[in-house]
Design a protein around this motif. Structure first.
Motif, PDB file in Angstrom:
ATOM      1  N   VAL A 143       0.838  -1.202   0.000  1.00  0.00           N
ATOM      2  CA  VAL A 143       0.000   0.000   0.000  1.00  0.00           C
ATOM      3  C   VAL A 143       0.875   1.255   0.000  1.00  0.00           C
ATOM      4  O   VAL A 143       0.633   2.196  -0.767  1.00  0.00           O
ATOM      5  N   VAL A 146       2.549   1.598  -3.458  1.00  0.00           N
ATOM      6  CA  VAL A 146       1.649   2.097  -4.502  1.00  0.00           C
ATOM      7  C   VAL A 146       1.348   3.578  -4.283  1.00  0.00           C
ATOM      8  O   VAL A 146       1.292   4.357  -5.243  1.00  0.00           O
ATOM      9  N   ASN A 147       1.146   3.981  -3.027  1.00  0.00           N
ATOM     10  CA  ASN A 147       0.988   5.409  -2.734  1.00  0.00           C
ATOM     11  C   ASN A 147       2.182   6.196  -3.255  1.00  0.00           C
ATOM     12  O   ASN A 147       2.039   7.260  -3.875  1.00  0.00           O
ATOM     13  N   VAL A 150       2.091   6.497  -7.046  1.00  0.00           N
ATOM     14  CA  VAL A 150       1.122   7.512  -7.477  1.00  0.00           C
ATOM     15  C   VAL A 150       1.696   8.912  -7.281  1.00  0.00           C
ATOM     16  O   VAL A 150       1.602   9.776  -8.169  1.00  0.00           O
ATOM     17  N   VAL A 176      -8.309   6.035   1.168  1.00  0.00           N
ATOM     18  CA  VAL A 176      -7.441   5.779   0.009  1.00  0.00           C
ATOM     19  C   VAL A 176      -6.637   4.509   0.234  1.00  0.00           C
ATOM     20  O   VAL A 176      -6.509   3.658  -0.661  1.00  0.00           O
ATOM     21  N   THR A 180      -6.825   1.111  -2.005  1.00  0.00           N
ATOM     22  CA  THR A 180      -5.623   0.556  -2.638  1.00  0.00           C
ATOM     23  C   THR A 180      -5.419  -0.890  -2.221  1.00  0.00           C
ATOM     24  O   THR A 180      -5.095  -1.757  -3.047  1.00  0.00           O
ATOM     25  N   LEU A 183      -7.871  -3.100  -4.067  1.00  0.00           N
ATOM     26  CA  LEU A 183      -7.468  -3.268  -5.467  1.00  0.00           C
ATOM     27  C   LEU A 183      -6.315  -4.257  -5.597  1.00  0.00           C
ATOM     28  O   LEU A 183      -6.327  -5.131  -6.476  1.00  0.00           O
ATOM     29  N   LEU A 184      -5.327  -4.132  -4.731  1.00  0.00           N
ATOM     30  CA  LEU A 184      -4.188  -5.042  -4.780  1.00  0.00           C
ATOM     31  C   LEU A 184      -4.613  -6.466  -4.428  1.00  0.00           C
ATOM     32  O   LEU A 184      -4.140  -7.439  -5.033  1.00  0.00           O
ATOM     33  N   LEU A 210      -6.795   3.582  -9.330  1.00  0.00           N
ATOM     34  CA  LEU A 210      -5.831   4.180  -8.401  1.00  0.00           C
ATOM     35  C   LEU A 210      -5.883   5.704  -8.456  1.00  0.00           C
ATOM     36  O   LEU A 210      -5.802   6.368  -7.422  1.00  0.00           O
ATOM     37  N   GLY A 214      -7.402   7.587  -5.414  1.00  0.00           N
ATOM     38  CA  GLY A 214      -6.407   8.406  -4.731  1.00  0.00           C
ATOM     39  C   GLY A 214      -6.672   9.894  -4.800  1.00  0.00           C
ATOM     40  O   GLY A 214      -5.839  10.688  -4.360  1.00  0.00           O
TER      41      GLY A 214
END
Length: 227
Positions: A143, A146-147, A150, A176, A180, A183-184, A210, A214
């Motif tokens: 997480v 991925v943050n 982005v 958020v 995420t 989704l993952l 995302l 986000g």
């Protein structure tokens, strides 16, 4: 056609929907093109635990490609008279190549280490509860990673600031982080149930999710951390 007529032509819901579908298709094709070396090698690998480090290596090209997709879908206007997803994708790819790799590669390395440990737990003779903290660490790392991807795709910060913001916004915008994580989790489940081709074929949709999910984090960064 006058300026007003062109504006009205691209502003309706049907036009916006068509523009979104077109943008997703173009971004998906370009994303797969950029990630193709790793994807081809990945599909050639046997599904075996010993290949996990190789799987991580095959996933390296996917990071910059996903970063470019995030950039393109964030900046693309859903206007049939002003569609340029390809140009935006390549702009994002060039601008974010180094930054995305600095985020993506360490995340893959740590996830590979965790995955190798998980599959070898029976031979290690560790307590039965030991997989739980490993999975939690892997989920949290994913997480935050991925943050960070982005953030580095849409803004220009130093790497250490990107990582600090990525961790900070897990607590600042928990919605958020939860989105995420879901989704993952869905992408991982799809890979296990089907194949690696399934999430790859939906990569542009994942990137759009995302970006849309986000939005609260992106808005706060733009308001509070960008001058």
């Amino acid at each position: 056609m006058s300026t007003a007529a062109r504006r009205d032509f691209g502003a309706g819901p049907l036009s916006r929907g068509a523009a979104l579908v077109y943008s997703l298709l173009v971004v998906e094709l370009l994303l797969l093109l950029c990630a193709a070396p790793g994807l081809v090698a990945l599909f050639a690998l046997e599904r075996h635990a010993s290949n996990l480090p190789l799987v991580a290596g095959c996933a390296v090209p996917f990071g910059p490609a996903l970063s470019a997709a995030l950039y393109a879908l964030h900046h693309q206007r859903l206007d049939l008279t002003d569609l340029r997803p390809g140009r935006l994708f390549w702009r994002g790819y060039r601008a974010n190549l180094a930054g995305s790799l600095l985020v993506w590669v360490p995340m893959l390395l740590w996830l590979a280490v965790i995955a190798v440990n998980l599959v070898n737990l029976p031979a290690a003779g560790v307590p039965r509860w030991w997989p739980v903290p490993l999975v939690l660490v892997g989920a949290g790392l994913s997480v935050v990673g991925v943050n960070a991807l982005v953030i580095t795709s849409l803004f220009t910060f130093r790497l250490r600031d990107v990582l600090r913001l990525a961790g900070y916004f897990v607590l600042r915008t928990p919605v958020v982080a939860l989105g995420t994580a879901l989704l993952l989790g869905a992408a991982t489940l799809l890979t296990l149930v089907a194949s690696e081709a399934a999430p790859a074929a939906l990569a542009s949709v994942l990137a759009l999710a995302l970006v849309r999910g986000g939005a609260p984090m992106i808005a706060v960064i733009r308001e509070e951390f960008v001058r």
